[in-house]
Scaffold this motif. Sequence first.
Motif, PDB file in Angstrom:
ATOM      1  N   THR A 116       0.958  -1.188   0.170  1.00 42.26           N
ATOM      2  CA  THR A 116      -0.061  -0.028  -0.045  1.00 42.26           C
ATOM      3  C   THR A 116       0.784   1.293  -0.051  1.00 42.26           C
ATOM      4  O   THR A 116       2.208   1.347   0.283  1.00 42.26           O
ATOM      5  CB  THR A 116      -0.881   0.224   1.288  1.00 42.26           C
ATOM      6  N   PRO A 117       0.404   2.503  -0.391  1.00 44.47           N
ATOM      7  CA  PRO A 117       1.311   3.627  -0.209  1.00 44.47           C
ATOM      8  C   PRO A 117       1.946   3.754   1.320  1.00 44.47           C
ATOM      9  O   PRO A 117       2.897   4.339   1.060  1.00 44.47           O
ATOM     10  CB  PRO A 117       0.127   4.753  -0.531  1.00 44.47           C
ATOM     11  N   ARG A 118       1.005   3.437   2.230  1.00 43.62           N
ATOM     12  CA  ARG A 118       1.555   3.782   3.379  1.00 43.62           C
ATOM     13  C   ARG A 118       2.694   2.815   3.892  1.00 43.62           C
ATOM     14  O   ARG A 118       3.689   3.180   4.302  1.00 43.62           O
ATOM     15  CB  ARG A 118       0.375   3.519   4.557  1.00 43.62           C
ATOM     16  N   SER A 119       2.469   1.506   3.463  1.00 39.04           N
ATOM     17  CA  SER A 119       3.678   0.697   3.687  1.00 39.04           C
ATOM     18  C   SER A 119       4.890   0.848   2.793  1.00 39.04           C
ATOM     19  O   SER A 119       6.008   0.824   3.272  1.00 39.04           O
ATOM     20  CB  SER A 119       3.258  -0.865   2.947  1.00 39.04           C
ATOM     21  N   ARG A 120       4.679   1.394   1.538  1.00 41.94           N
ATOM     22  CA  ARG A 120       5.812   2.012   0.760  1.00 41.94           C
ATOM     23  C   ARG A 120       6.711   3.228   1.521  1.00 41.94           C
ATOM     24  O   ARG A 120       7.798   3.363   1.513  1.00 41.94           O
ATOM     25  CB  ARG A 120       5.502   2.422  -0.730  1.00 41.94           C
ATOM     26  N   ASP A 145       5.630  -8.932   5.146  1.00 41.92           N
ATOM     27  CA  ASP A 145       4.168  -8.597   4.894  1.00 41.92           C
ATOM     28  C   ASP A 145       3.445  -9.641   5.519  1.00 41.92           C
ATOM     29  O   ASP A 145       3.631 -10.886   5.536  1.00 41.92           O
ATOM     30  CB  ASP A 145       4.298  -8.936   3.090  1.00 41.92           C
TER      31      ASP A 145
END
Length: 106
Positions: free
Chosen positions: A21-25, A49
């Motif tokens: 997700t954008p938050r994870s990246r 993950d």
Amino acid sequence: MSPTVTPGPRYVLRLFVAGMTPRSRRAIENLRRICDGSLSGRVDLETIDIYQQPHLAEVHQVVAAPTLLRLEPLPVRRLIGDLSDEARVLRGLEIQPVSDPGRDER
């Protein structure tokens, strides 16, 4: 030229993310920046993950992602969020950044 080993304690960090997700990246990018700067040569980092390895999230009692764990040195410390504030990350995990030898102490 051989790589130099930075003096100070070694840290074992484990970052738990939920897919890409954008938050994870953002959390991954922010943590890599911190590890390459303030913790250069003193960190072992593993990214997990929780969708691919849910048993590890359960073992480490991770209930939100992204979550960063400092596993060593003990005691374990945890921080939840995108890790965008480097000073907060270092303070929250009780990690001392590498001091700048060119900076004079006042």
